[in-house]
Design an enzyme around this catalytic site. Structure first.
Site, PDB file in Angstrom:
ATOM      1  N   GLY A   4       0.795  -1.224   0.000  1.00  0.00           N
ATOM      2  CA  GLY A   4       0.000   0.000   0.000  1.00  0.00           C
ATOM      3  C   GLY A   4       0.826   1.271   0.000  1.00  0.00           C
ATOM      4  O   GLY A   4       0.301   2.352  -0.269  1.00  0.00           O
ATOM      5  N   SER A   5       2.124   1.162   0.273  1.00  0.00           N
ATOM      6  CA  SER A   5       3.001   2.329   0.145  1.00  0.00           C
ATOM      7  C   SER A   5       3.581   2.405  -1.260  1.00  0.00           C
ATOM      8  O   SER A   5       3.599   3.481  -1.873  1.00  0.00           O
ATOM      9  CB  SER A   5       4.135   2.263   1.180  1.00  0.00           C
ATOM     10  OG  SER A   5       3.627   2.489   2.480  1.00  0.00           O
ATOM     11  N   SER A  29       3.989   2.628   7.763  1.00  0.00           N
ATOM     12  CA  SER A  29       4.276   2.240   9.155  1.00  0.00           C
ATOM     13  C   SER A  29       5.698   2.599   9.542  1.00  0.00           C
ATOM     14  O   SER A  29       5.999   2.805  10.711  1.00  0.00           O
ATOM     15  CB  SER A  29       4.087   0.724   9.325  1.00  0.00           C
ATOM     16  OG  SER A  29       5.054   0.035   8.538  1.00  0.00           O
ATOM     17  N   THR A  48       8.580  -1.608   7.578  1.00  0.00           N
ATOM     18  CA  THR A  48       8.578  -2.686   6.578  1.00  0.00           C
ATOM     19  C   THR A  48      10.005  -3.104   6.263  1.00  0.00           C
ATOM     20  O   THR A  48      10.828  -2.278   5.838  1.00  0.00           O
ATOM     21  CB  THR A  48       7.841  -2.208   5.320  1.00  0.00           C
ATOM     22  OG1 THR A  48       6.501  -1.928   5.711  1.00  0.00           O
ATOM     23  CG2 THR A  48       7.841  -3.245   4.225  1.00  0.00           C
ATOM     24  N   ARG A  92      -2.820   1.193   3.009  1.00  0.00           N
ATOM     25  CA  ARG A  92      -3.551   1.362   1.749  1.00  0.00           C
ATOM     26  C   ARG A  92      -4.617   2.434   1.852  1.00  0.00           C
ATOM     27  O   ARG A  92      -4.980   3.069   0.864  1.00  0.00           O
ATOM     28  CB  ARG A  92      -4.166   0.031   1.300  1.00  0.00           C
ATOM     29  CG  ARG A  92      -5.211  -0.490   2.259  1.00  0.00           C
ATOM     30  CD  ARG A  92      -5.633  -1.910   1.915  1.00  0.00           C
ATOM     31  NE  ARG A  92      -6.683  -2.408   2.787  1.00  0.00           N
ATOM     32  CZ  ARG A  92      -6.490  -2.862   4.028  1.00  0.00           C
ATOM     33  NH1 ARG A  92      -5.276  -2.869   4.542  1.00  0.00           N
ATOM     34  NH2 ARG A  92      -7.504  -3.310   4.751  1.00  0.00           N
ATOM     35  N   GLU A 116      -6.863  -6.886  -0.372  1.00  0.00           N
ATOM     36  CA  GLU A 116      -6.693  -6.477   1.036  1.00  0.00           C
ATOM     37  C   GLU A 116      -7.986  -6.005   1.675  1.00  0.00           C
ATOM     38  O   GLU A 116      -8.275  -6.355   2.818  1.00  0.00           O
ATOM     39  CB  GLU A 116      -5.632  -5.387   1.135  1.00  0.00           C
ATOM     40  CG  GLU A 116      -4.236  -5.882   0.846  1.00  0.00           C
ATOM     41  CD  GLU A 116      -3.186  -4.864   1.226  1.00  0.00           C
ATOM     42  OE1 GLU A 116      -3.125  -4.455   2.392  1.00  0.00           O
ATOM     43  OE2 GLU A 116      -2.429  -4.438   0.329  1.00  0.00           O
ATOM     44  N   HIS A 138      -0.253 -11.143 -25.556  1.00  0.00           N
ATOM     45  CA  HIS A 138       0.824 -12.046 -25.951  1.00  0.00           C
ATOM     46  C   HIS A 138       0.895 -13.284 -25.072  1.00  0.00           C
ATOM     47  O   HIS A 138       1.835 -14.068 -25.183  1.00  0.00           O
ATOM     48  CB  HIS A 138       2.160 -11.296 -25.948  1.00  0.00           C
ATOM     49  CG  HIS A 138       2.184 -10.155 -26.926  1.00  0.00           C
ATOM     50  ND1 HIS A 138       2.573 -10.290 -28.239  1.00  0.00           N
ATOM     51  CD2 HIS A 138       1.786  -8.865 -26.785  1.00  0.00           C
ATOM     52  CE1 HIS A 138       2.459  -9.126 -28.862  1.00  0.00           C
ATOM     53  NE2 HIS A 138       1.969  -8.245 -28.003  1.00  0.00           N
ATOM     54  N   LYS A 192       4.314 -10.819   9.121  1.00  0.00           N
ATOM     55  CA  LYS A 192       5.278  -9.851   9.667  1.00  0.00           C
ATOM     56  C   LYS A 192       5.677 -10.254  11.088  1.00  0.00           C
ATOM     57  O   LYS A 192       6.844 -10.164  11.467  1.00  0.00           O
ATOM     58  CB  LYS A 192       4.669  -8.433   9.649  1.00  0.00           C
ATOM     59  CG  LYS A 192       4.607  -7.831   8.237  1.00  0.00           C
ATOM     60  CD  LYS A 192       4.046  -6.404   8.243  1.00  0.00           C
ATOM     61  CE  LYS A 192       4.062  -5.821   6.835  1.00  0.00           C
ATOM     62  NZ  LYS A 192       3.511  -4.461   6.741  1.00  0.00           N
TER      63      LYS A 192
HETATM   64  O1  PA5 Z   1      -1.760  -2.306   2.770  1.00  0.00           O
HETATM   65  C1  PA5 Z   1      -1.019  -2.919   3.549  1.00  0.00           C
HETATM   66  O2  PA5 Z   1      -1.271  -3.063   4.754  1.00  0.00           O
HETATM   67  C2  PA5 Z   1       0.268  -3.484   3.035  1.00  0.00           C
HETATM   68  O3  PA5 Z   1       0.235  -3.640   1.660  1.00  0.00           O
HETATM   69  C3  PA5 Z   1       1.410  -2.560   3.471  1.00  0.00           C
HETATM   70  O4  PA5 Z   1       1.341  -1.349   2.777  1.00  0.00           O
HETATM   71  C4  PA5 Z   1       2.739  -3.252   3.227  1.00  0.00           C
HETATM   72  O5  PA5 Z   1       2.821  -4.413   4.001  1.00  0.00           O
HETATM   73  C5  PA5 Z   1       3.905  -2.336   3.553  1.00  0.00           C
HETATM   74  O6  PA5 Z   1       3.731  -1.699   4.796  1.00  0.00           O
HETATM   75  P1  PA5 Z   1       4.021  -0.130   4.889  1.00  0.00           P
HETATM   76  O7  PA5 Z   1       3.116   0.514   3.897  1.00  0.00           O
HETATM   77  O8  PA5 Z   1       3.711   0.255   6.290  1.00  0.00           O
HETATM   78  O9  PA5 Z   1       5.454   0.032   4.541  1.00  0.00           O
END
Ligand code: PA5
Length: 387
Positions: free
Chosen positions: A69-70, A113, A116, A163, A250, A266, A361
């Site tokens: 999500g980042s 966060s 990661t 996200r 998610e 393709h 995690k």
């Molecule tokens: O949406 C989520 O919770 C994950 O995809 C996180 O974005 C991912 O695990 C990475 O964590 P962060 O965005 O805190 O770096």
């Protein structure tokens, strides 16, 4: 159309216990916050800090590091700016950098966060190679790492799922990037600001108070329910297709994958020859933008649709709204946010928690504890910085 569970506020409220729908409705305000907080060109704020960090540097390329999500903010930025970028803009999702990245590149490290491990590990790799960096985070270890190395840290408010913080992270990334002086920063900020009324209006059209009969986001969720979602994008909608897939996973707790034209013609297309009923479990979302498709892409999309609609559980063509390139991308991002949240409710799930991600995690923290090793490498780097 028969009454939908999605029109029952009590049921929706019970399942959406942590309030994802409310967060999405507030998210255009996150972009407003970013513009007010980080975009001031008064010579004192974020833009000035970044300009001074890169003063005298000839930037040969920019890479963005993040996960999930980042990281998606990096993809959106690269797709948005592709026509005007004077240097490469790459997104890395890994534990380290390719060997050819050197000090002529600048890294932007993005972790909501701040904890990661892939992002932290790549940050340490970059610092050991002397590569200049900028960190964007709501806190965590990444904020501490930046404080130790002296790299600028651009902050966003915490407390959300990564996200769900997209409209904090993406505009902050955009403003940070604009501060590097590689593109027309005021034009970027202006385009971003111009998107906000459209985003607010989009939230009104897709929100929970609008009944399923007239709510395209609820209708989309109902079509996806019980199927695997395949999202097909093209060009600048590659990142949007990827975001759609991630949100369906998610928020929706639902399998999904994405692919893009023309590459999918393709390989992926041939999968639809299957006659064993597999394809009947797949719903296909095709992102179309007739005013911005080349004749080749339009022809490919039409041909692909004819193949897929004979076999798929359903086929749904989505078109963006808005006029600017960015507005058109973000209009579909918000649709994905709402539709995936409604899909979670149809799946009987709370859209907010991501137990499987958190569980892994936690397991990595117990079994590998990479943070400890990274802290040691950081202390060596920080020692050199302070010498
Ligand atoms: O949406 C989520 O919770 C994950 O995809 C996180 O974005 C991912 O695990 C990475 O964590 P962060 O965005 O805190 O770096």
């Amino acid at each position: 159309m028969k009454p939908s569970l999605l029109d029952d506020p009590a049921a929706t409220g019970t399942l959406d216990a942590a309030g994802m729908l409310g967060t999405i409705a507030r998210s255009p305000g996150f972009a407003t916050w970013v513009l007010a907080t980080h975009a001031a060109s008064d010579g004192k704020g974020t833009l000035a800090m970044i300009a001074s960090h890169v003063a005298g540097m000839t930037i040969k390329g920019v890479f963005i590091v993040g996960m999930g999500g980042s990281a998606i903010s990096g993809d959106l930025l690269a797709d948005w700016l592709r026509p005007v970028l004077p240097v490469p803009l790459l997104v890395f999702r890994d534990y380290d950098l390719p060997p050819w990245i050197d000090r002529t590149w600048l890294g932007i490290f993005l972790s909501y966060s701040g904890n990661t491990e892939e992002t932290l590990s790549t940050y340490i790799d970059a610092k050991e190679r002397g590569i200049p960096g900028i960190c964007i985070t709501a806190g965590g270890a990444l904020g501490r790492f930046a404080a130790a190395t002296g790299d600028p840290r651009v902050e966003v408010p915490g407390g959300l799922q990564p996200r769900a913080a997209l409209l904090y992270l993406f505009p902050t990334l955009a403003i940070t990037f604009s501060g590097l002086g590689l593109v027309d920063g005021p034009a970027m900020a202006g385009e971003l600001r111009g998107c906000i009324p459209l985003l607010e209006d989009t939230c009104k059209r897709y929100g929970p108070d609008v009944p399923a009969a007239t709510n395209p986001a609820k209708q989309l969720a109902m079509k996806l329910h019980g199927t695997v979602a395949a999202i097909y994008g093209f060009g600048q909608y590659t990142s949007v297709a990827r975001r759609f897939k991630g949100q369906i996973n998610e928020n929706g707790k639902n399998p999904a994958y994405f692919d893009v034209l023309s590459e999918l013609n393709h390989n992926e297309t041939v999968g639809w020859e299957n006659d064993d009923g597999v394809t009947g479990h797949v719903s296909c979302i095709m992102i179309r933008d007739p005013d911005h498709e080349s004749p080749a892409i339009a022809t490919r999309a039409g041909f692909t649709r004819q193949l897929v609609e004979k076999k798929a559980a359903s086929i749904i063509e989505l078109q963006p709204t808005g006029t600017s390139r960015l507005a058109r991308m973000l209009s579909l991002v918000l649709l994905a946010d709402y539709a995936s949240t409604y899909l979670a409710i149809l799946n009987g799930k709370d859209p907010t928690p991501v137990e499987y991600i958190q569980g892994l995690k936690d397991e990595l923290g117990r079994k590998v504890n990479m943070l400890q090793a990274l802290e040691q490498r950081l202390s060596v780097i920080a020692g050199k910085v302070n010498d």
